[in-house]
Every structure is written in structure tokens, then in C-alpha cells.
Design an enzyme around this catalytic site. Structure first.
Site, PDB file in Angstrom:
ATOM      1  N   LYS A 173       0.363   2.773   9.771  1.00  0.00           N
ATOM      2  CA  LYS A 173       0.615   3.249   8.521  1.00  0.00           C
ATOM      3  C   LYS A 173      -0.427   3.591   7.647  1.00  0.00           C
ATOM      4  O   LYS A 173      -0.344   4.695   6.965  1.00  0.00           O
ATOM      5  CB  LYS A 173       1.685   2.085   7.848  1.00  0.00           C
ATOM      6  CG  LYS A 173       2.171   2.446   6.767  1.00  0.00           C
ATOM      7  CD  LYS A 173       2.968   1.191   6.024  1.00  0.00           C
ATOM      8  CE  LYS A 173       1.838   0.106   5.731  1.00  0.00           C
ATOM      9  NZ  LYS A 173       2.328  -0.943   4.409  1.00  0.00           N
ATOM     10  N   THR A 193       0.727  -1.346   0.123  1.00  0.00           N
ATOM     11  CA  THR A 193      -0.014   0.028   0.212  1.00  0.00           C
ATOM     12  C   THR A 193       0.853   1.176   0.114  1.00  0.00           C
ATOM     13  O   THR A 193       1.683   1.484   0.915  1.00  0.00           O
ATOM     14  CB  THR A 193      -0.852  -0.013   1.307  1.00  0.00           C
ATOM     15  OG1 THR A 193      -1.531  -1.309   1.243  1.00  0.00           O
ATOM     16  CG2 THR A 193      -1.833   1.141   1.190  1.00  0.00           C
ATOM     17  N   LYS A 224      -8.453   0.347  -0.489  1.00  0.00           N
ATOM     18  CA  LYS A 224      -7.926  -0.670   0.545  1.00  0.00           C
ATOM     19  C   LYS A 224      -7.800   0.376   1.733  1.00  0.00           C
ATOM     20  O   LYS A 224      -7.798  -0.055   2.745  1.00  0.00           O
ATOM     21  CB  LYS A 224      -6.259  -0.798   0.186  1.00  0.00           C
ATOM     22  CG  LYS A 224      -5.292  -1.148   1.099  1.00  0.00           C
ATOM     23  CD  LYS A 224      -5.287  -2.638   1.438  1.00  0.00           C
ATOM     24  CE  LYS A 224      -4.289  -2.949   2.338  1.00  0.00           C
ATOM     25  NZ  LYS A 224      -4.520  -4.333   3.158  1.00  0.00           N
TER      26      LYS A 224
END
Lengths: 271, 271
Positions: free
Chosen positions: A240, A96, A173
């Protein structure tokens, strides 16, 4: 035997995904910073290379599953990576990264005649082992058609096409992971309150997951919380990804009060 | 014909619930502060009374579905309410009140030989009409057995027994409503971010509700948000219930950082 695929990044998720490809009959050319992690794959016939660019072949397919944008950019800048891949090669980026990073990488690949497809993965390492991953993906139509069987072989029980504009699958996502974090923290807070009032948290989870929230996230995290485990343990992934969501929102000036707040809670928990 | 039940509180949820009882063959003795709301029930044979205590019969069953603890205490203090109900009467309290209020009311009923059962409702008025309510309930075993068919007749597709210690069912209800609020606000924030980045929010909802979040809450609120409706409109129920959760947590010194934060967001949205 199917074609040989380059695979870079054999972490907790990368290793079972690469194993699935190998078990499906694909040859593998693997690179990992900590070389020893490749051992189970090499034992079963994978070729191990000593620098990222050597995992790449012209017109072939290379998969990266790396921690963040910096790691991804570092791999791509390895001398020969882009030169070896083009023309007609495909890079499936599964880590990602910021959508703006992805867009920059799309352009770099195009300059060498290759294609960058993003395909971030929803699923924990256990879900990779049992082939229960969900994968949103974005990229050129031609490249997507070519990689579909590969994404399925990786353990993707469901593939979701988000068009050709790279960045979209990453946003899906980030939305999904943010909703997971929010649900996990909300359950932890509410179930603690219930338990301290003498109500069995597992009974609460049982009712709510049979009614309003019949979703694996609520079932799994609810059970963990009822058993006094921290929903996200000491994983740095939630922090994150919430951080990436905040940055992605800031670029379009979309307000993120809850993301900011959850970011602070996650930061405190990791201290 | 089944027995006649007292029913107090014919609001958005109370009216369809009372209608279900009537349609199931129960007689009704109804009271509502705004008397005109009883009209559809009276037309079909319900007896309307002019003060709460007149809805109560000795040894019978009375249902209350009121806005908050103050309204409930006011009804119970109506001269004759507790005296008329005991001995052997049952009061099914379906509004959401502080667990400590409920415990106080349990004792008051016991003094008159009657039983207080709590049975808060999960479900919007539309779900009452279609008999798709979920009802957690708590109270003495004997009383619960007697009222089970009544809760089902109200439209309860699922009844969840949370023991004999009144307060537990209310806590489940507060946990559930808090998780709904949290999911709704999280979706609103994340889907706005997606849309402003050019990603169709309904496509994001479609993927996530087929995978990680196959729950009606995410489907319904996700669709509303994608169509630019506020998830909770101008309803004051979410704010009221988050406030009750905070107070219930404070009594056992359980920390509520997210509840406090959502409470502030809800307050701002209602201004």
C-alpha cells in the site's frame, strides 16, 4: 483527569496507541467498525460510540488511525463529523493517505473552522506498546503546540516537526517505508545467496550491523531473514505504501524505477 | 623494526593502506604497475621492485590489493611468485574476486606450501587514512593469527573472522556492497520524489538517520544526495561488485531479481 479525546480506528496499531492515551490519564470516546475491538478500552472506562461523528466534540480533539484515504474520507463524511468538530477542534490524522487527499481534507476542515494535522506513525504495534514510536507531523503551529503532549502520550518517543504544509509528514513516512521495503528485500536476496554458498546469514548480519548498518531495521529484518521468516509476512502495508509513493511521485513526474520494481515483487509475494 | 612485507597494488585504497603499514613500523617491498605511485612510500624508505614476484620472500607475507580476479591471477602467474612465497609464506588477498577464483588460488598456494588468506576491505580511501576500515577475513587458523596485527596496522578498526573456508569473507563483502548500492539508489529515488514535492531532502535524511536508519551509509549518502551529488559518482566499483554477486548467486542458482535490476541502473548511469 486530562481532556477526553475521540479515537477512531482500533486496528493493530490503533488499539495500543489508544491504550497509551488511556494509561496516561486521557478520557476516550472510541469508535471502531468492528465494535468488539474496543472492549479492553471500555473495560477501563472508555465511552464507546456507534458512529464516527459521535466521537467528535466541538473544539475537541479527534484522532483517526485508518487503513487508507477511502476509509478516512468515509469517516469524515459521516453526518455531523465536521459540523461537530468546528470551531477550534483538531483532527489528528495518523493513517497514511495521499498528500493530495490530505490537502483536500485540510480545506474541508478549514471551512468548518477546525484544523487537520497529519501525524503518520513509524513503528510496529510492539513499538507502540513499548512507547517507541517516531512521529513526523505537519499542520498549523497553534494546533501542533496543543497536540504535542498527546502525541507523546501515544507513545511517541520522538516527534519531528515538518512545518505547516500538510503533505510533508506523509511524504517522510512514504520515504521511510520505501527504504524499509528496499532494505528488507535487498537483505533477503543477498542473505539467501550467502546461505546457499555455505555462509551463515546470521554471522553476516552480525558483522554488517556492527559496522556499516548499525540500524534496528537491519538488525530486526536480518534476524528474521536468517531465521527463514519473510520480512513483511503477509502484511499489505508495504505494498500500500509503495503504491502511495509511486502515485505521489507521478504527480510531480519524479521517476520511480525501483519503486515500480519493488511494487511488482511485493505484489507477487502477496499472491 | 617489524618485518618487511610485500605490497602489490597501490591504487586509491592500496596507497593509504600501505602507508599505514609503513607508519606502524613495517618495512615495505612494493610493486605497482604504474611505478610512480610508489613514490611517497619510497621517499620514506620502502624498497620498490619492478616485477610482482620480487615483492615476495620465502616464508614472508605479501599483500595484494588489485582491481579484479584477472589482475590477481596475472600477478600470481608472474614467474617466481608462488615459488618464492612457499614454504610458509602467506598471501593476504584484499581485492574482491569471485569466490570460485579464490578457491582455485587457495589450491595453487597449497601446492607450494604457502597459504592464501582473503581479507577484503570495507571502507573508502578516506577511511583508510583515518584507520576506520572494517575487514572480514577467512583462511587457515595459523595464518590468521599471524596476520591479525598486520590487518590492524593497515587501519582495520574491526576484524571479523569468517572461518577457514576461503570465499566466505568475499561473500560478506559482496553482500555489504550490494546493500550499500541498494540503499544509495533507494535514497536517491525517494529523496528526489520528496524534493519535487517541496519537502527538504536534508530534513527527511535528518529524521530518518535519527530514527530508523542511524547508519553512516544513510547519513553520508543521504547528505550527498541532498546536495545533488551522485551517490557513487563515476566509480566502477559498485557495478563490478554487483556483477560479482550476481555471478556468485548464479553458481548456486540463487535468484537475484534486485541485483539484476540495480546492475542495469548502474550500467545506465555509467554510460
Amino acid at each position: 483527569m486530562s481532556e477526553t479525546i475521540g479515537f477512531i480506528g482500533l486496528g493493530n496499531l490503533g488499539l495500543p496507541v489508544a491504550t497509551n492515551l488511556q494509561d496516561a490519564g486521557y478520557g476516550l470516546r472510541v469508535y471502531n467498525r468492528t465494535a468488539s475491538k474496543a472492549k479492553p478500552l471500555v473495560t477501563k472506562g472508555a465511552q464507546q460510540v456507534t458512529q464516527p461523528a459521535d466521537a467528535v466534540t466541538t473544539g475537541g480533539i479527534v484522532v483517526t488511525l485508518l487503513w487508507d484515504g477511502a476509509a478516512l474520507e468515509s469517516v469524515i463524511s459521516d453526518s455531523g463529523f465536521l459540523e461537530n468538530l468546528g470551531p477550534n477542534g483538531i483532527h489528528i490524522a495518523m493513517g497514511t493517505v495521499l498528500p493530495e487527499t490530505a490537502k483536500k481534507l485540510v480545506a474541508m476542515h478549514e471551512q468548518h473552522g477546525s484544523t487537520y494535522v497529519e501525524a503518520p506513525i513509524f513503528g510496529r504495534p510492539e513499538a507502540a506498546v513499548t512507547q517507541k514510536l517516531w512521529i513526523p507531523y505537519t499542520g498549523s503551529q497553534q494546533a501542533k503546540e496543543r497536540i504535542q503532549p498527546i502525541l507523546k502520550a501515544m507513545g511517541g518517543q520522538g516527534l519531528f516537526d515538518f512545518g505547516e504544509e500538510v503533505g510533508a509528514a506523509t511524504i517522510v513516512k512514504l520515504v521511510g517505508n520505501f527504504l524499509i521495503v528496499s532494505a528488507g528485500y535487498s537483505m533477503r536476496e543477498a542473505l539467501s545467496m550467502a546461505e546457499q554458498n555455505g555462509v551463515d546469514p546470521q554471522a553476516v548480519v552480525n558483522m554488517l550491523t556492527q559496522t556499516l548498518f548499525p540500524a534496528p531495521i537491519y538488525q530486526n529484518y536480518g534476524k528474521m531473514i536468517a531465521e527463514k521468516a519473510e520480512p513483511f509476512g503477509d502484511s499489505e502495508i508495504p505494498l500500500k505504501d509503495v503504491d502511495l509513493l509511486k502515485k505521489t511521485a507521478q504527480q510531480v513526474e519524479s521517476p520511480t524505477p525501483l519503486s515500480n520494481f519493488l511494487h511488482d515483487l511485493l505484489s507477487n509475494d502477496l499472491k
